[in-house]
Design an enzyme around this catalytic site. Structure first.
Site, mmCIF file in Angstrom:
data_model
loop_
_atom_site.group_PDB
_atom_site.id
_atom_site.type_symbol
_atom_site.label_atom_id
_atom_site.label_comp_id
_atom_site.label_asym_id
_atom_site.label_seq_id
_atom_site.Cartn_x
_atom_site.Cartn_y
_atom_site.Cartn_z
ATOM 1 N N HIS A 135 0.853 -1.191 0.000
ATOM 2 C CA HIS A 135 0.000 0.000 0.000
ATOM 3 C C HIS A 135 0.887 1.238 0.000
ATOM 4 C CE1 HIS A 135 -3.745 2.157 1.926
ATOM 5 N NE2 HIS A 135 -3.093 2.940 1.075
ATOM 6 N N HIS A 192 1.235 4.796 -2.576
ATOM 7 C CA HIS A 192 0.839 5.558 -3.773
ATOM 8 C C HIS A 192 2.099 6.201 -4.315
ATOM 9 C CE1 HIS A 192 -3.474 5.324 -2.632
ATOM 10 N NE2 HIS A 192 -2.953 5.232 -1.423
ATOM 11 N N HIS A 242 -9.451 0.760 -1.202
ATOM 12 C CA HIS A 242 -9.427 1.468 0.074
ATOM 13 C C HIS A 242 -10.841 1.385 0.660
ATOM 14 C CE1 HIS A 242 -5.676 3.115 -1.332
ATOM 15 N NE2 HIS A 242 -5.573 3.991 -0.355
ATOM 16 N N GLU A 296 -11.205 3.445 5.971
ATOM 17 C CA GLU A 296 -10.177 4.387 6.441
ATOM 18 C C GLU A 296 -10.932 5.491 7.189
ATOM 19 O OE1 GLU A 296 -8.157 6.549 3.292
ATOM 20 O OE2 GLU A 296 -6.568 7.270 4.639
ATOM 21 N N ASP A 312 1.780 4.101 2.716
ATOM 22 C CA ASP A 312 0.710 4.899 2.090
ATOM 23 C C ASP A 312 1.309 6.028 1.233
ATOM 24 O OD1 ASP A 312 -1.889 5.521 1.411
ATOM 25 O OD2 ASP A 312 -2.486 6.258 3.376
ATOM 26 N N ASP A 313 1.652 7.154 1.863
ATOM 27 C CA ASP A 313 2.210 8.316 1.148
ATOM 28 C C ASP A 313 3.415 8.821 1.947
ATOM 29 O OD1 ASP A 313 0.009 8.823 -0.959
ATOM 30 O OD2 ASP A 313 -1.089 8.607 0.927
#
Ligand code: ADE
Ligand code: ZN
Length: 343
Positions: free
Chosen positions: A21, A23, A200, A203, A281-282
């Site tokens: 996961h 991005h 997703h 969340e 994630d980011d």
């Protein structure tokens, strides 16, 4: 912050693991955003790297997404996408990642006039180089759920000439108000093409979105999924069916899904028998790569080597590779555990 034994941190960072996961647009560091903006003559709303970084004070998912999409606006050429991919893959390898399944958001780029071919060719360049260096990696195309079903269909069709360049589809962006059911037909078409499916869900959105992702999209993994804990029947189902959950602890703290790492539900999720993985994630926006997510989360929640090894094992088991490749990954993990036992 909880104090961390350096030997434990070294063990966690070195654990062979999969990142499931991340991005790719969320790996763009502020310095890179400014460098690409200068290279491409793109104007930014921030004066300096420091001013941009100072804006990374998020109150929820949407407040992050607004800045994240602005950051991605500096990406114009295939080489920009390749540079971004290379930088992430090098950092991931240094954090023990032996398998990376990387999300990309084509609509963020095609909406600005960047061709699908430019995005995919650039990213593929970086992935091919990493593969040549021994990394296992693939792309997952994500649909932006705040856009229409029609736009998602158009995106899937625009990507079909590059069908071999990605292994699956996902669903991201603003969750609440955009339930998985909105994309059931697009995902049915993707499944018919033999693509893997992730989404997703849970969340910021309610547990029912997780149920929809499983039942209406055919999701094989749930990205985040932390709000499943509000529904005991759903937790029992996720545990029984061993649905992998790609949890992102730093993200959940930065986007205020939970207040502090010490309060993160990951430990309770493990205790409920869920197939939990740790991911970044980011990472450029949330304060650290996957290695730091492992280290600080394990320290904050009091998870020991055995628990961390179980999380890494789950990540490798949940990856979309053939059985022989997976067996090879698990053998690498076992060899690492044997080599570090007692260290
Ligand atoms: N796009 C990038 N990061 C995301 C996240 N955490 N949730 C939804 N969409 C995203
Ligand atoms: Zn995400």
């Amino acid at each position: 912050m909880t104090s961390i034994d350096p030997a434990f941190a070294t063990f966690l960072v070195g654990l062979p693991k999969a990142e499931l996961h991340v991005h790719i647009e969320g790996t763009l560091e502020p310095e890179t955003i400014f460098r690409l903006a200068a290279r491409n003559g793109v104007a930014l709303a921030y004066e300096s790297v420091e001013a941009l970084r100072a804006a990374y004070a998020f109150t929820d998912l949407q407040s992050f997404l607004d800045i994240y999409y602005a950051g991605a606006s500096v990406l114009l050429t295939a080489e920009d996408f390749a540079d971004m991919g290379r930088a992430y893959l090098a950092r991931a390898a240094a954090d023990g990642v032996i398998r990376a399944e990387i999300f990309f958001d084509p609509q963020t780029h095609t909406a600005r006039g960047v061709a699908m071919a430019t995005v995919i060719e650039g990213l593929t360049r970086a992935l091919d180089e990493a593969r040549a260096g021994g990394m296992s990696c693939d792309l997952i195309l994500c649909f932006l759920r705040h856009l229409s079903e029609e736009d998602a269909f158009a995106t899937l069709r625009a990507a079909l000439p590059f069908r071999d360049a990605f292994i699956g589809v996902g669903l991201d962006s603003s969750e609440v108000g955009h339930p998985p059911e909105k994309f059931a037909r697009v995902f049915a078409e993707a499944r018919a093409l033999g693509l893997h499916v992730v989404a997703h869900a849970g969340e910021e959105g309610p547990p029912d979105y997780i149920v929809q992702a499983l039942d209406l999209l055919g999701a094989e993994r749930i990205d985040h999924g932390v709000r499943c804990l509000e529904d005991a029947d759903l937790v029992a189902r996720l545990a029984r069916e061993r649905v992998p959950l790609t949890v992102c602890p730093f993200s959940n703290v930065k986007l205020r899904v939970c207040d502090r790492l010490e309060d993160h539900p990951l430990r309770r999720m493990l205790e409920a028998g869920l197939a939990v993985t740790i991911n970044s994630d980011d990472p450029a926006y949330f304060g650290g790569q996957i290695g730091a997510n492992y280290v600080q989360t394990c320290a904050a929640l009091g998870l020991d080597r055995a628990a961390a090894a179980r999380i890494a094992r789950t990540s490798l088991e949940a990856s979309f590779v053939d059985a022989a490749t997976k067996a090879g990954f698990l053998a690498r993990l076992d060899a690492h555990l044997a080599a570090t036992a007692g260290a």
